[in-house]
Design a protein around this motif. Structure first.
Motif, PDB file in Angstrom:
ATOM      1  N   LEU A   1       0.828  -1.211   0.000  1.00  0.00           N
ATOM      2  CA  LEU A   1       0.000   0.000   0.000  1.00  0.00           C
ATOM      3  C   LEU A   1       0.866   1.266   0.000  1.00  0.00           C
ATOM      4  CD1 LEU A   1      -2.830  -0.966   2.504  1.00  0.00           C
ATOM      5  CD2 LEU A   1      -3.053  -0.610   0.048  1.00  0.00           C
ATOM      6  N   ILE A   2       1.917   1.271   0.806  1.00  0.00           N
ATOM      7  CA  ILE A   2       2.804   2.432   0.863  1.00  0.00           C
ATOM      8  C   ILE A   2       3.545   2.590  -0.465  1.00  0.00           C
ATOM      9  CG2 ILE A   2       4.819   3.424   2.027  1.00  0.00           C
ATOM     10  CD1 ILE A   2       2.330   3.506   3.727  1.00  0.00           C
ATOM     11  N   PHE A   3       3.981   1.473  -1.033  1.00  0.00           N
ATOM     12  CA  PHE A   3       4.680   1.532  -2.315  1.00  0.00           C
ATOM     13  C   PHE A   3       3.759   2.054  -3.417  1.00  0.00           C
ATOM     14  CE2 PHE A   3       6.647  -0.339  -6.123  1.00  0.00           C
ATOM     15  CZ  PHE A   3       7.911   0.217  -5.992  1.00  0.00           C
ATOM     16  N   PHE A   4       2.490   1.648  -3.387  1.00  0.00           N
ATOM     17  CA  PHE A   4       1.519   2.159  -4.363  1.00  0.00           C
ATOM     18  C   PHE A   4       1.373   3.676  -4.246  1.00  0.00           C
ATOM     19  CE2 PHE A   4      -2.911   3.396  -5.229  1.00  0.00           C
ATOM     20  CZ  PHE A   4      -2.968   3.098  -6.582  1.00  0.00           C
TER      21      PHE A   4
ATOM     22  N   ARG B   1      -6.497   8.322  -6.087  1.00  0.00           N
ATOM     23  CA  ARG B   1      -5.934   6.978  -5.916  1.00  0.00           C
ATOM     24  C   ARG B   1      -5.275   6.826  -4.548  1.00  0.00           C
ATOM     25  NH1 ARG B   1      -3.099   5.835 -11.799  1.00  0.00           N
ATOM     26  NH2 ARG B   1      -5.032   5.857 -12.976  1.00  0.00           N
ATOM     27  N   ILE B   2      -4.545   7.843  -4.132  1.00  0.00           N
ATOM     28  CA  ILE B   2      -3.878   7.781  -2.828  1.00  0.00           C
ATOM     29  C   ILE B   2      -4.911   7.784  -1.707  1.00  0.00           C
ATOM     30  CG2 ILE B   2      -2.384   9.058  -1.245  1.00  0.00           C
ATOM     31  CD1 ILE B   2      -0.764   9.929  -3.704  1.00  0.00           C
ATOM     32  N   ASN B   3      -5.919   8.634  -1.821  1.00  0.00           N
ATOM     33  CA  ASN B   3      -6.925   8.745  -0.759  1.00  0.00           C
ATOM     34  C   ASN B   3      -7.747   7.467  -0.607  1.00  0.00           C
ATOM     35  OD1 ASN B   3      -6.105  11.311  -0.083  1.00  0.00           O
ATOM     36  ND2 ASN B   3      -7.656  12.316  -1.329  1.00  0.00           N
ATOM     37  N   LYS B   4      -7.874   6.683  -1.689  1.00  0.00           N
ATOM     38  CA  LYS B   4      -8.630   5.432  -1.596  1.00  0.00           C
ATOM     39  C   LYS B   4      -7.927   4.380  -0.741  1.00  0.00           C
ATOM     40  CE  LYS B   4     -11.065   5.694  -5.987  1.00  0.00           C
ATOM     41  NZ  LYS B   4     -11.158   5.166  -7.361  1.00  0.00           N
ATOM     42  N   VAL B   5      -6.604   4.445  -0.642  1.00  0.00           N
ATOM     43  CA  VAL B   5      -5.877   3.404   0.087  1.00  0.00           C
ATOM     44  C   VAL B   5      -5.392   3.855   1.464  1.00  0.00           C
ATOM     45  CG1 VAL B   5      -5.155   2.209  -2.000  1.00  0.00           C
ATOM     46  CG2 VAL B   5      -3.663   3.936  -1.006  1.00  0.00           C
ATOM     47  N   ILE B   6      -5.621   5.109   1.820  1.00  0.00           N
ATOM     48  CA  ILE B   6      -5.126   5.585   3.121  1.00  0.00           C
ATOM     49  C   ILE B   6      -5.896   4.953   4.272  1.00  0.00           C
ATOM     50  CG2 ILE B   6      -5.026   7.616   4.607  1.00  0.00           C
ATOM     51  CD1 ILE B   6      -3.998   9.188   2.262  1.00  0.00           C
ATOM     52  N   LEU B   7      -7.207   4.939   4.212  1.00  0.00           N
ATOM     53  CA  LEU B   7      -7.992   4.352   5.300  1.00  0.00           C
ATOM     54  C   LEU B   7      -7.744   2.846   5.438  1.00  0.00           C
ATOM     55  CD1 LEU B   7      -9.792   5.445   7.481  1.00  0.00           C
ATOM     56  CD2 LEU B   7     -11.759   4.935   6.057  1.00  0.00           C
ATOM     57  N   PRO B   8      -7.686   2.066   4.349  1.00  0.00           N
ATOM     58  CA  PRO B   8      -7.317   0.651   4.518  1.00  0.00           C
ATOM     59  C   PRO B   8      -5.924   0.465   5.124  1.00  0.00           C
ATOM     60  CG  PRO B   8      -8.342   0.951   2.390  1.00  0.00           C
ATOM     61  CD  PRO B   8      -8.163   2.319   2.975  1.00  0.00           C
ATOM     62  N   GLU B   9      -5.005   1.364   4.802  1.00  0.00           N
ATOM     63  CA  GLU B   9      -3.669   1.291   5.416  1.00  0.00           C
ATOM     64  C   GLU B   9      -3.763   1.481   6.929  1.00  0.00           C
ATOM     65  OE1 GLU B   9       0.165   4.131   6.054  1.00  0.00           O
ATOM     66  OE2 GLU B   9      -1.163   4.558   4.367  1.00  0.00           O
ATOM     67  N   TYR B  10      -4.531   2.466   7.362  1.00  0.00           N
ATOM     68  CA  TYR B  10      -4.677   2.744   8.791  1.00  0.00           C
ATOM     69  C   TYR B  10      -5.355   1.581   9.507  1.00  0.00           C
ATOM     70  CZ  TYR B  10      -3.428   7.663   8.014  1.00  0.00           C
ATOM     71  OH  TYR B  10      -2.780   8.821   7.712  1.00  0.00           O
ATOM     72  N   ILE B  11      -6.390   1.026   8.912  1.00  0.00           N
ATOM     73  CA  ILE B  11      -7.111  -0.085   9.526  1.00  0.00           C
ATOM     74  C   ILE B  11      -6.207  -1.315   9.616  1.00  0.00           C
ATOM     75  CG2 ILE B  11      -9.018  -1.713   9.173  1.00  0.00           C
ATOM     76  CD1 ILE B  11     -10.594   0.706   8.008  1.00  0.00           C
ATOM     77  N   THR B  12      -5.449  -1.582   8.571  1.00  0.00           N
ATOM     78  CA  THR B  12      -4.547  -2.726   8.566  1.00  0.00           C
ATOM     79  C   THR B  12      -3.458  -2.564   9.619  1.00  0.00           C
ATOM     80  OG1 THR B  12      -4.960  -2.989   6.197  1.00  0.00           O
ATOM     81  CG2 THR B  12      -3.095  -4.180   7.100  1.00  0.00           C
TER      82      THR B  12
ATOM     83  N   ARG C   1      -7.664  15.435  10.773  1.00  0.00           N
ATOM     84  CA  ARG C   1      -8.160  15.493   9.385  1.00  0.00           C
ATOM     85  C   ARG C   1      -7.054  15.896   8.398  1.00  0.00           C
ATOM     86  NH1 ARG C   1     -12.545  12.633  10.011  1.00  0.00           N
ATOM     87  NH2 ARG C   1     -14.129  13.575  11.295  1.00  0.00           N
ATOM     88  N   HIS C   2      -5.824  15.456   8.675  1.00  0.00           N
ATOM     89  CA  HIS C   2      -4.707  15.705   7.760  1.00  0.00           C
ATOM     90  C   HIS C   2      -4.272  14.432   7.044  1.00  0.00           C
ATOM     91  CE1 HIS C   2      -3.690  19.277  10.518  1.00  0.00           C
ATOM     92  NE2 HIS C   2      -4.241  19.747   9.411  1.00  0.00           N
ATOM     93  N   HIS C   3      -5.089  13.405   7.090  1.00  0.00           N
ATOM     94  CA  HIS C   3      -4.695  12.120   6.525  1.00  0.00           C
ATOM     95  C   HIS C   3      -4.904  12.037   5.020  1.00  0.00           C
ATOM     96  CE1 HIS C   3      -8.952  11.760   7.380  1.00  0.00           C
ATOM     97  NE2 HIS C   3      -9.027  10.704   6.579  1.00  0.00           N
ATOM     98  N   LEU C   4      -5.796  12.839   4.472  1.00  0.00           N
ATOM     99  CA  LEU C   4      -6.059  12.790   3.035  1.00  0.00           C
ATOM    100  C   LEU C   4      -5.183  13.782   2.285  1.00  0.00           C
ATOM    101  CD1 LEU C   4      -9.958  12.567   3.055  1.00  0.00           C
ATOM    102  CD2 LEU C   4      -8.313  10.724   2.786  1.00  0.00           C
ATOM    103  N   VAL C   5      -4.888  13.440   1.037  1.00  0.00           N
ATOM    104  CA  VAL C   5      -4.091  14.313   0.182  1.00  0.00           C
ATOM    105  C   VAL C   5      -5.029  15.317  -0.483  1.00  0.00           C
ATOM    106  CG1 VAL C   5      -2.592  14.366  -1.836  1.00  0.00           C
ATOM    107  CG2 VAL C   5      -2.414  12.493  -0.216  1.00  0.00           C
TER     108      VAL C   5
END
Length: 139
Positions: free
Chosen positions: A20-23, A44-55, A89-93
């Protein structure tokens, strides 16, 4: 034997997090070289940030449930950083500021990647140690 399965699960979770980080890094690199527009890159980046945090949260919980306290303590700073970004609320690009924050976003993800690779190597060590320990007990 159950400890070995826990380490294998941790290994695959860490590989998923690194992916996820590499993507995200690849999306930022594509943006930097003008292969993709800012809106597509940010979405594209914002779609994978929340799954990264949950994982990452699940990984920390898995370490706790498996009784690997030291590994859990090693994951707490990364988890705290993610929670702090999310709460502020700084997690999204941001699409409009992505070019101004490009170097910061890349550095942030490179640091996360290095941290996860460090955790991966420690987990691999403990997985091999656990396998050898199980093998000794079988003899």
């Amino acid at each position: 034997m159950g400890d070995m399965f826990a380490w294998l699960l941790v290994f695959f979770i860490l590989i998923a997090l690194i992916g996820l980080i590499f993507f995200q890094l690849m999306c930022l690199a594509d943006l930097e070289f003008d292969y993709i527009n800012p809106y597509d890159s940010a979405s594209r980046i914002n779609k994978v940030i929340l799954p990264e945090y949950i994982t990452q949260g699940f990984l920390c919980l898995l370490y706790l449930l498996a009784g690997h306290w030291m590994m859990s303590l090693l994951c707490v700073p990364y988890l705290y950083y993610n929670v702090r970004l999310y709460m502020r609320r700084h997690h999204l690009v941001d699409v409009t500021e992505i070019f101004n924050q490009l170097s910061w976003e890349k550095k942030q993800r490179l640091f996360k990647l290095g941290y996860l690779i460090f955790i991966l190597f420690i987990s691999l060590f403990w997985m091999i140690y656990s396998a050898l320990e199980d093998d000794e007990q079988a003899i």
